[in-house]
Scaffold this motif. Sequence first.
Motif, mmCIF file in Angstrom:
data_model
loop_
_atom_site.group_PDB
_atom_site.id
_atom_site.type_symbol
_atom_site.label_atom_id
_atom_site.label_comp_id
_atom_site.label_asym_id
_atom_site.label_seq_id
_atom_site.Cartn_x
_atom_site.Cartn_y
_atom_site.Cartn_z
ATOM 1 N N GLN A 114 0.830 -1.203 0.000
ATOM 2 C CA GLN A 114 0.000 0.000 0.000
ATOM 3 C C GLN A 114 0.867 1.256 0.000
ATOM 4 O OE1 GLN A 114 -3.528 -0.311 2.815
ATOM 5 N NE2 GLN A 114 -2.305 -2.041 3.517
ATOM 6 N N ILE A 115 0.436 2.247 -0.780
ATOM 7 C CA ILE A 115 1.079 3.559 -0.773
ATOM 8 C C ILE A 115 0.189 4.474 0.052
ATOM 9 C CG2 ILE A 115 2.045 5.415 -2.175
ATOM 10 C CD1 ILE A 115 1.023 2.409 -4.049
ATOM 11 N N ILE A 116 0.725 4.969 1.161
ATOM 12 C CA ILE A 116 -0.084 5.713 2.122
ATOM 13 C C ILE A 116 0.396 7.160 2.190
ATOM 14 C CG2 ILE A 116 -0.841 5.813 4.529
ATOM 15 C CD1 ILE A 116 -0.296 2.785 4.648
ATOM 16 N N PHE B 19 -19.343 3.255 -5.763
ATOM 17 C CA PHE B 19 -18.432 2.366 -6.474
ATOM 18 C C PHE B 19 -17.249 3.119 -7.067
ATOM 19 C CE2 PHE B 19 -17.216 0.009 -10.385
ATOM 20 C CZ PHE B 19 -16.729 -1.127 -9.764
ATOM 21 N N THR B 20 -16.079 2.580 -6.818
ATOM 22 C CA THR B 20 -14.841 3.104 -7.392
ATOM 23 C C THR B 20 -14.070 1.937 -7.983
ATOM 24 O OG1 THR B 20 -14.728 4.821 -5.694
ATOM 25 C CG2 THR B 20 -12.727 4.398 -6.965
ATOM 26 N N ARG B 21 -13.971 1.913 -9.282
ATOM 27 C CA ARG B 21 -13.248 0.824 -9.935
ATOM 28 C C ARG B 21 -11.766 0.903 -9.570
ATOM 29 N NH1 ARG B 21 -14.537 -2.344 -14.325
ATOM 30 N NH2 ARG B 21 -16.366 -1.038 -14.716
ATOM 31 N N ILE B 22 -11.207 -0.211 -9.145
ATOM 32 C CA ILE B 22 -9.800 -0.238 -8.749
ATOM 33 C C ILE B 22 -8.944 -0.390 -10.001
ATOM 34 C CG2 ILE B 22 -8.042 -1.492 -7.455
ATOM 35 C CD1 ILE B 22 -10.144 -2.193 -5.405
ATOM 36 N N ASP B 23 -8.320 0.714 -10.376
ATOM 37 C CA ASP B 23 -7.477 0.754 -11.571
ATOM 38 C C ASP B 23 -6.247 1.557 -11.204
ATOM 39 O OD1 ASP B 23 -6.225 1.262 -13.994
ATOM 40 O OD2 ASP B 23 -8.105 1.394 -15.098
ATOM 41 N N HIS B 24 -5.087 0.983 -11.448
ATOM 42 C CA HIS B 24 -3.851 1.642 -11.031
ATOM 43 C C HIS B 24 -3.579 2.928 -11.805
ATOM 44 C CE1 HIS B 24 -3.104 -1.683 -8.436
ATOM 45 N NE2 HIS B 24 -3.056 -2.545 -9.435
ATOM 46 N N LEU C 33 -3.263 5.853 -1.198
ATOM 47 C CA LEU C 33 -3.203 6.422 -2.545
ATOM 48 C C LEU C 33 -3.356 5.344 -3.613
ATOM 49 C CD1 LEU C 33 -0.223 8.912 -2.064
ATOM 50 C CD2 LEU C 33 -2.664 9.463 -2.119
ATOM 51 N N GLY C 34 -2.933 4.134 -3.302
ATOM 52 C CA GLY C 34 -3.004 3.052 -4.279
ATOM 53 C C GLY C 34 -2.245 1.846 -3.772
ATOM 54 N N TYR D 195 0.943 9.549 -11.372
ATOM 55 C CA TYR D 195 2.323 9.744 -11.828
ATOM 56 C C TYR D 195 3.303 9.491 -10.686
ATOM 57 C CZ TYR D 195 0.508 11.986 -16.069
ATOM 58 O OH TYR D 195 -0.133 12.241 -17.256
ATOM 59 N N PHE D 196 2.953 9.942 -9.509
ATOM 60 C CA PHE D 196 3.816 9.728 -8.341
ATOM 61 C C PHE D 196 3.921 8.243 -8.024
ATOM 62 C CE2 PHE D 196 3.939 8.917 -3.746
ATOM 63 C CZ PHE D 196 5.208 9.386 -3.472
ATOM 64 N N ARG D 197 2.788 7.553 -8.049
ATOM 65 C CA ARG D 197 2.801 6.132 -7.724
ATOM 66 C C ARG D 197 3.656 5.342 -8.708
ATOM 67 N NH1 ARG D 197 -2.354 4.424 -8.492
ATOM 68 N NH2 ARG D 197 -3.402 6.419 -8.773
ATOM 69 N N GLU D 198 3.577 5.717 -9.980
ATOM 70 C CA GLU D 198 4.386 5.031 -10.979
ATOM 71 C C GLU D 198 5.866 5.361 -10.805
ATOM 72 O OE1 GLU D 198 5.395 2.648 -14.326
ATOM 73 O OE2 GLU D 198 3.831 2.671 -12.780
ATOM 74 N N TYR D 199 6.175 6.615 -10.498
ATOM 75 C CA TYR D 199 7.568 6.990 -10.242
ATOM 76 C C TYR D 199 8.117 6.209 -9.054
ATOM 77 C CZ TYR D 199 11.468 9.566 -8.248
ATOM 78 O OH TYR D 199 12.681 9.886 -7.681
#
Length: 798
Positions: free
Chosen positions: A74-76, A282-287, A83-84, A294-298
């Motif tokens: 988890q990214i907190i 509902f919130t579809r879980i999509d990265h 966050l994801g 952008y931060f999560r991918e970095y």
Amino acid sequence: MKNNVLLPLPFNMEKQKKKRMTSKVKNIILGFWTLYAVVFLVLIITFVAIANGSIGYMPPVEQLENPIDKYASQIISSDGKTLGTYAQDNRIHVNYNDLSPDLVKALIATEDIRFAGHSGIDVQGLFRAIIKRGLFFQKNAGGGSTITQQLAKQLYSPGADNLFERLLQKPIEWVIAVKLERYYTKEEIINLYLNKFDFLYNAIGIQSAAHAYFNSTPKGLKIEEAATLTGMCKNPSYYNPVRYNERSKGRRNVVLAQMKKAGYISKKQCDSLIALPLTLHFTRIDHKEGLAPYFREYLRMTMTAKKPERKNYASWQAQKFHDDSVSWETNPLYGWCNKNKKLDGSFYNVYTDGLKIYTTIDARMQQYAEEAVREHVGGTLQPAFFKEKKGYSYAPFSRTLSQEQVDTILFRSMQQTDRYRGLKKAGVSEAEIRKEFRQPIEMTVFSWQGKIDTVMSPMDSIRYHKSFLRSAFAAMDPRDGHVKAYVGGIDFNDFQYDMVNGGRRQIGSTMKPFLYSLAMIEGFSPCDRVLHVQQQLTDENGRIWAPVNAGAKRVGELVTIQWGLQNSSNWITAYLMKQLSPYTLVRLLHSYGLKGHIDPVVSLALGTPDISVSEMIGAYSVFANKGIRVEPVYVTRIEDSFGNTIANFNPQVREVLTEEATYKMLHMLRSVMDGGTGSRIRYRYGLRGPMGGKTGTTQNHSDGWFMAFTPSLVGGCWVGGEERSIHFNTMNEGQGASMALPIYGLFMQKVYADQTLGYSETESFDIPPQYANPCKEYTEQELLNIPADIGGIDKIFE
């Protein structure tokens, strides 16, 4: 003969018949018990063989002791928001104590009412299922499987192709269920079951499901929400609340009725809950969705980076190989997963080890930053850009480009697409590929108002997407380096190139403060006066460099160096460059944290190097932090799946400027905001707090920059096209004050309006009295009145 008594014949026959009947019954009973014994013995042998792994699959002890060994990391955020995740399957570990009691009750009441009393197999439920389903063919009689058996099925049973295969799996599941009951408490079995179950839409496990369907947590679920998710356990596809709301509601009501029957809720509660509509959040879980993609991918790319080897880099990537090698040695976060090992000796895996990565990002500020980019770029800049280019054949490129140059850019972009690579790999000729790229097809394209289904050729779609201006924004605390907001682009789904850390563009006049700070180190003062005329400099090759100064004011007059920075005068900047060495400036730029090769040429003074937004916010922290540069920090700590802290990250700092030079620069940069090129931050956005900053515009308006800082926050923004040849035609809309400054202004408006963040326009820079006004001429008495503990007369004259 008289003494012999002869019985009547019928009597003897009856006796013999009875004897035969008795013998037959005995044989039947004996045969039944023999058969029973044989069956019982076969069952014992079968189950022993299953338990030993001789028949079917029996997981080893290690798997039984750790049945779910893959959890999402988890990214907190710094304010506690998720966050994801990074995952192979999106399962987030949750402890039993973090489950809603209503959720546990709903599951037991519906799936296994005798859960507390059996040891893995509910004999009563099993026989009920056999009789009702096997003999009376009642489909609604239940399956007889306990929660533990269902867990065994989830963990270890592959999908069965037919009923026979499924029947063969049952005995194996019974044995596994019994073993699970020996290894785990009832609470742990419930927890494992809910952590393992797939609730669809990449929501694996109850934590993801609670978030996906109700934007909640397992502990925060309401009774009716817990009943809905429990209802899905029977058949998630059939009782999918997103697609079949009424059907799912009916199943939810069955669960509520079972809870009433079990005594967990009253009849009044049950009736009122059944009457409620099934309302989802509902919130579809999509990265690619959610905050800070952008931060999560970095962060993912940084943590999973491998040790750089030259063979893995192209010939033209020498600088990147150098930068990555330096990062490997000096940045603890870079390649963290491949530098650190677990207790078993294997390296950490961000996709399966259930790490908790605590970041510096503030979810509220991240939201404000993304909103600011969308509002300005999508709401103001892009419509203006479309309007300017409308009807021109060269659009979206500059009018100075020839058609041949435009075609070259488009074909180069075509060769970078997956479609092109796939066709090339399939052996299609270049001519056929170009022909196919000109054929219209159905596709979905980006727009600021949402996706658009349309028909166009792939080549036209390349040109269409290039017409959208790009942007990047980041904000950081200059005192500890904590990055609070990170927006790498306008939309991660369609434009995944990260312009905060990945992209590098010329920085224009935002370079000038670095040169001016070198002048302050060398003894210049903001109050020194210079004749405001065009300057000529000669480079090492003997060529003359004479920069122009568009819209120059006070030509031929004596102006202060401060005025030159405040109004971004290229002539005053060139004058200072003439007095200083470009080699010394390059060394200073590296001290500011600007990476990569920088040519020591005189034109460097006007911002020719390509620099990233992240480097710029780190560099500008120097002016807000008393001459100390703080490297941007993205993660504060990492915990393992058990909650143990396994890594801490601290800011890396370096002194760049002397105290005196810093306060001189602070004075000048504040004047940029108070009457200089950054002053629209005051009159248009109403920001009154003390701040310094600098606008920047590169040649042909290709790049617009704005850098600004308060005592507790430094922000940097870039706006431009994907290609340098994509830009506004005029300075009015293409300058940094028009393209980038508004994003910072909108962001700060939102930050100051949110009092929970703790930022205030009343905070001030900590400036010793003797540095408050660098141009003031102090009397001897005034110098004596300055307290000694902040420098006094000795400090001023040292």
